[in-house]
Design an enzyme around this catalytic site. Sequence first.
Site: not given
Length: 413
Positions: A127, A198, A223-224, A372
């Site tokens: 990322f 990560d 928050y995922k 996605r």
Amino acid sequence: MPTIDRAACEAMDRDDPLAPARVRFHLPDGVIYLDGNSLGALPRATPERLARLVTREWGDDLITGWNKHGWVELPRRLGAKIAPLVGAQADEVLVCDSTSLNVFKLLSAALSANPQRRLILSDSGNFPTDLYMAQGLAALLGRDHRLELVPPEGVMERLAEDVAVVMLTEVDYRTGRRHDMAAINERARSHGVLTLWDLAHSAGAMPVELDRTGADFAVGCGYKYLNGGPGAPAFLFVARHWQDRAQQPLFGWFGHARPFDFDTSYAPRDGIDRFQVGTPPVISMAALECGLDTFAGIDLQQVRAKSLALGDLMIRLVEQQCAGFGLSLASPPAGAARGSQVSYAHGHGYAVMQALIARGVIGDFRAPDLLRFGFTPLYLRFADIWDAVAVLRTVLMQEEWRRPEFHQRAAVT
Ligand SMILES: *Cc1c(COP(=O)(O)O)cnc(C)c1O
């Protein structure tokens, strides 16, 4: 392979041991949500918890809330709730700051713990914010540190005596490809390389075994899959044996041994607490705690099994119903090599996703051409996948993505 119909999906839902968890979430009517890997859905408990916090704890108790309501313990209390999700001890996880900032802090700590070496190794699929943090840190240190990127498949081979730290996202945010954490940790250890993982796309989506596989450092996102709400605080993990040896670079007063002495010199607290920086965002932390509580009593092996079954179902249904429309699978077909998402490349990926969203099927788009779809086993049903693929088929067959409004790019994709 026999074709699957909707009734078969409904039968899978009847057999699903996680089906009862769905009521823990607020899910709007007419929406199939396949983007919990970007922003988890709202837990039902969150609005009331936040209202009580704001009106009673803050409103009535004012500054006494720090002690009276344990606000000051939130970073550790929430860390202890995340620990079992990532295979860590309660005192190895802390909730604080953002994922980006935690990458910076822990990467710096790892470099300080391996001072003879200058190389940060990562992969080209990582990322971007993680890579930017490494670039910024290397520039700040000004001591010939550098970041080297290899293709994801080349990481194992590149682990060698010149690497200080290998920094990887376990599950690739675009393709869902999953690194073999146990194998990489073992090889890294044998070459004196420290590891920084990560877990943004792993924590809450599958079991993670940081301690058992010997990870040194890790970060993750609130928050995922953890359902903490937009911009929720992140978490960090520091293996116990590093906590008092590795130095993090941001000397904040919340990491001080005695913050309320207001001493003019910094002295780090013992243990994981030295990785705190400033005052915790109490309201956001309370929302994250509601997100973490949605995992109460949940078996992560069942989460993983359902996540893969949802992904396998999507892959099969797309093969059955959407062949010949220009989609190509960009994720590993084999579950073991995949996280909790399935991605497809399409020449008009952005517009296809906008057309899906207009019909209530919410996934997201990742440049240059990926659609996605994320699978959140606590609140998705197998029948939802069937319905989503039926909508995908309509959008592609009728070429709805050609409509001009689906080609306008918004700030956030
Ligand atoms: C979502 C995500 C982040 C986000 O970092 P923030 O600091 O919260 O913006 C970082 N790393 C990965 C791999 C992610 O998927």
